[in-house]
Design a protein around this motif. Structure first.
Motif, PDB file in Angstrom:
ATOM      1  N   ASP A 190       0.820  -1.214   0.000  1.00 34.94           N
ATOM      2  CA  ASP A 190       0.000   0.000   0.000  1.00 34.94           C
ATOM      3  C   ASP A 190       0.851   1.260   0.000  1.00 34.94           C
ATOM      4  N   GLU A 191       1.854   1.306   0.853  1.00 29.59           N
ATOM      5  CA  GLU A 191       2.595   2.548   1.082  1.00 29.59           C
ATOM      6  C   GLU A 191       3.833   2.687   0.195  1.00 29.59           C
ATOM      7  N   LEU A 192       4.580   1.603   0.037  1.00 27.61           N
ATOM      8  CA  LEU A 192       5.801   1.660  -0.769  1.00 27.61           C
ATOM      9  C   LEU A 192       5.544   1.318  -2.228  1.00 27.61           C
ATOM     10  N   GLY A 193       4.546   0.459  -2.470  1.00 30.29           N
ATOM     11  CA  GLY A 193       4.240   0.042  -3.831  1.00 30.29           C
ATOM     12  C   GLY A 193       4.845  -1.287  -4.228  1.00 30.29           C
ATOM     13  N   TYR A 194       5.517  -1.955  -3.307  1.00 31.52           N
ATOM     14  CA  TYR A 194       6.105  -3.259  -3.617  1.00 31.52           C
ATOM     15  C   TYR A 194       6.338  -4.030  -2.327  1.00 31.52           C
ATOM     16  N   CYS A 195       6.488  -5.349  -2.469  1.00 33.74           N
ATOM     17  CA  CYS A 195       6.859  -6.181  -1.334  1.00 33.74           C
ATOM     18  C   CYS A 195       7.762  -7.305  -1.827  1.00 33.74           C
ATOM     19  N   ARG A 196       8.362  -8.003  -0.885  1.00 30.89           N
ATOM     20  CA  ARG A 196       9.396  -8.995  -1.203  1.00 30.89           C
ATOM     21  C   ARG A 196       9.008 -10.370  -0.654  1.00 30.89           C
ATOM     22  N   PHE A 197       9.330 -11.401  -1.434  1.00 36.37           N
ATOM     23  CA  PHE A 197       9.154 -12.787  -1.001  1.00 36.37           C
ATOM     24  C   PHE A 197      10.523 -13.466  -1.022  1.00 36.37           C
ATOM     25  N   ASP A 198      11.063 -13.734   0.152  1.00 38.15           N
ATOM     26  CA  ASP A 198      12.349 -14.409   0.239  1.00 38.15           C
ATOM     27  C   ASP A 198      12.197 -15.894  -0.047  1.00 38.15           C
ATOM     28  N   ARG A 199      13.247 -16.491  -0.628  1.00 39.42           N
ATOM     29  CA  ARG A 199      13.269 -17.935  -0.933  1.00 39.42           C
ATOM     30  C   ARG A 199      12.014 -18.344  -1.707  1.00 39.42           C
ATOM     31  N   PHE A 200      11.626 -17.504  -2.636  1.00 42.91           N
ATOM     32  CA  PHE A 200      10.442 -17.776  -3.458  1.00 42.91           C
ATOM     33  C   PHE A 200      10.665 -19.024  -4.312  1.00 42.91           C
ATOM     34  N   LEU A 201      11.865 -19.155  -4.863  1.00 43.23           N
ATOM     35  CA  LEU A 201      12.268 -20.351  -5.584  1.00 43.23           C
ATOM     36  C   LEU A 201      13.431 -21.007  -4.853  1.00 43.23           C
ATOM     37  N   ARG A 251       1.385 -19.473  -7.321  1.00 37.13           N
ATOM     38  CA  ARG A 251       1.752 -19.567  -5.917  1.00 37.13           C
ATOM     39  C   ARG A 251       0.725 -18.814  -5.085  1.00 37.13           C
ATOM     40  N   PRO A 252       0.097 -19.455  -4.110  1.00 39.74           N
ATOM     41  CA  PRO A 252      -0.988 -18.795  -3.373  1.00 39.74           C
ATOM     42  C   PRO A 252      -0.591 -17.468  -2.744  1.00 39.74           C
ATOM     43  N   HIS A 253       0.606 -17.380  -2.147  1.00 36.37           N
ATOM     44  CA  HIS A 253       0.957 -16.124  -1.475  1.00 36.37           C
ATOM     45  C   HIS A 253       1.210 -15.001  -2.474  1.00 36.37           C
ATOM     46  N   LEU A 254       1.774 -15.317  -3.639  1.00 34.49           N
ATOM     47  CA  LEU A 254       1.943 -14.285  -4.667  1.00 34.49           C
ATOM     48  C   LEU A 254       0.587 -13.838  -5.199  1.00 34.49           C
ATOM     49  N   LEU A 255      -0.288 -14.783  -5.484  1.00 39.72           N
ATOM     50  CA  LEU A 255      -1.613 -14.431  -6.002  1.00 39.72           C
ATOM     51  C   LEU A 255      -2.420 -13.649  -4.965  1.00 39.72           C
ATOM     52  N   ALA A 256      -2.186 -13.931  -3.684  1.00 37.93           N
ATOM     53  CA  ALA A 256      -2.860 -13.156  -2.640  1.00 37.93           C
ATOM     54  C   ALA A 256      -2.401 -11.705  -2.678  1.00 37.93           C
ATOM     55  N   ALA A 257      -1.120 -11.494  -2.936  1.00 39.61           N
ATOM     56  CA  ALA A 257      -0.598 -10.127  -3.021  1.00 39.61           C
ATOM     57  C   ALA A 257      -1.135  -9.419  -4.260  1.00 39.61           C
ATOM     58  N   VAL A 258      -1.233 -10.147  -5.377  1.00 41.79           N
ATOM     59  CA  VAL A 258      -1.811  -9.560  -6.584  1.00 41.79           C
ATOM     60  C   VAL A 258      -3.263  -9.165  -6.334  1.00 41.79           C
ATOM     61  N   GLY A 318      16.464 -16.473  -6.519  1.00 37.64           N
ATOM     62  CA  GLY A 318      15.279 -17.103  -5.940  1.00 37.64           C
ATOM     63  C   GLY A 318      14.359 -16.128  -5.245  1.00 37.64           C
ATOM     64  N   THR A 319      14.797 -14.881  -5.058  1.00 42.80           N
ATOM     65  CA  THR A 319      13.960 -13.857  -4.437  1.00 42.80           C
ATOM     66  C   THR A 319      12.949 -13.324  -5.453  1.00 42.80           C
ATOM     67  N   CYS A 320      11.758 -12.996  -4.980  1.00 43.64           N
ATOM     68  CA  CYS A 320      10.719 -12.403  -5.821  1.00 43.64           C
ATOM     69  C   CYS A 320      10.270 -11.078  -5.222  1.00 43.64           C
ATOM     70  N   TRP A 321      10.053 -10.108  -6.071  1.00 45.90           N
ATOM     71  CA  TRP A 321       9.444  -8.843  -5.664  1.00 45.90           C
ATOM     72  C   TRP A 321       8.182  -8.640  -6.491  1.00 45.90           C
ATOM     73  N   LEU A 322       7.097  -8.287  -5.852  1.00 48.27           N
ATOM     74  CA  LEU A 322       5.887  -7.882  -6.557  1.00 48.27           C
ATOM     75  C   LEU A 322       5.770  -6.376  -6.425  1.00 48.27           C
ATOM     76  N   PHE A 323       5.658  -5.687  -7.557  1.00 43.26           N
ATOM     77  CA  PHE A 323       5.519  -4.237  -7.475  1.00 43.26           C
ATOM     78  C   PHE A 323       4.339  -3.749  -8.300  1.00 43.26           C
ATOM     79  N   ASN A 324       3.689  -2.759  -7.749  1.00 40.86           N
ATOM     80  CA  ASN A 324       2.612  -2.052  -8.423  1.00 40.86           C
ATOM     81  C   ASN A 324       3.219  -1.363  -9.645  1.00 40.86           C
ATOM     82  N   SER A 325       2.691  -1.637 -10.827  1.00 43.33           N
ATOM     83  CA  SER A 325       3.299  -1.083 -12.035  1.00 43.33           C
ATOM     84  C   SER A 325       2.971   0.384 -12.258  1.00 43.33           C
ATOM     85  N   HIS A 326       2.179   0.986 -11.369  1.00 44.31           N
ATOM     86  CA  HIS A 326       2.018   2.434 -11.340  1.00 44.31           C
ATOM     87  C   HIS A 326       3.166   3.078 -10.564  1.00 44.31           C
ATOM     88  N   LEU A 327       3.993   2.253  -9.958  1.00 45.86           N
ATOM     89  CA  LEU A 327       5.202   2.705  -9.258  1.00 45.86           C
ATOM     90  C   LEU A 327       6.276   3.000 -10.307  1.00 45.86           C
TER      91      LEU A 327
END
Length: 235
Positions: A24-35, A79-86, A177-186
């Motif tokens: 919400d505030e930064l526009g992105y979040c991180r998933f460690d050891r995603f792969l 991946r459920p946690h990634l789709l939850a963030a989307v 193996g790290t994943c970042w999901l970011f709002n593409s309006h960022l």
């Protein structure tokens, strides 16, 4: 799409409160050891074969159409946690529209800061987001993605000219193996690879339904059979 997401194991409690506030505030979040290291190695091996077969060359290497490339790439998005963030960003009515490989070779990869949509939108109306998965370590000097935290909320944001740095930018660094999901309006971009090694990554684009797709193609029968009906409906 609520039922589809539920069938795929997507729940609101999969995300930590910190991840929700970062989205919400930064526009992105991180998933460690995603792969896992095994999954990273398998993806790199597959990419190497595809690059060799395609003859792809240049300063920045691209391979598109990875949604159809086989099960080695399913773990990049299904991946459920990634789709939850989307879902948190776009709401339940979203689809996956494209997956591609992007690699910056030495002395290449730099981009101007940009957003991936012409519409500014706002909370509850975001249209597009991207997941970037590092297939090699992302470091401060090897062409990792940079973002300007909070710029998705700043409608008066002025990007610097060309490839210049922004004083508030953050370079997304982390191990393979790290994943970042970011709002593409960022406001975001790739950076120049100043090392002697190629920096490998896979990017997956998600978008709110009704937004024009970059590549609007239907999945093959083989992909539908592999993924199942619920995952197919997200495509």
């Amino acid at each position: 799409m609520h039922e589809v997401l539920a069938e795929l194991g997507v729940r609101a409690d999969l995300l930590a409160p910190q991840q929700l506030s970062e989205l919400d505030e930064l526009g992105y979040c991180r998933f460690d050891r995603f792969l896992s290291p095994v999954q990273v190695a398998a993806a790199l091996a597959d990419v190497e074969v595809r690059l060799r077969e395609s003859g792809t060359q240049g300063g920045t290497l691209h391979l598109r159409g990875l949604l159809e490339a086989g099960m080695v790439f399913d773990a990049f998005w299904l991946r459920p946690h990634l789709l939850a963030a989307v879902r948190h960003l776009l709401g339940p009515e979203f689809r996956i529209s494209e997956m591609h490989y992007r690699a910056s070779t030495p002395d290449h990869g730099g981009q101007a800061l940009h957003i991936d949509t012409i519409d500014r939108a706002g909370p509850g109306r975001w249209q597009v987001c991207n997941a970037v998965v590092a297939l090699t370590d992302f470091t401060a000097d090897n062409g990792a993605t940079r973002v300007v935290p909070g710029s998705h909320l700043d409608y008066g944001f002025v990007a610097p000219r060309g490839h210049e740095d922004h004083p508030d930018q953050v370079v997304l660094v982390g191990p393979a193996g790290t994943c970042w999901l970011f709002n593409s309006h960022l406001w975001h971009s790739g950076t120049k690879n100043q090392t002697g090694q190629v920096r490998h990554a896979v990017l997956t684009r998600f978008q709110r339904r009704g937004v024009a797709a970059l590549l609007d193609t239907s999945p093959s029968d083989g992909t539908i059979e592999r993924l199942g009906s619920a995952a197919y409906l997200l495509m």
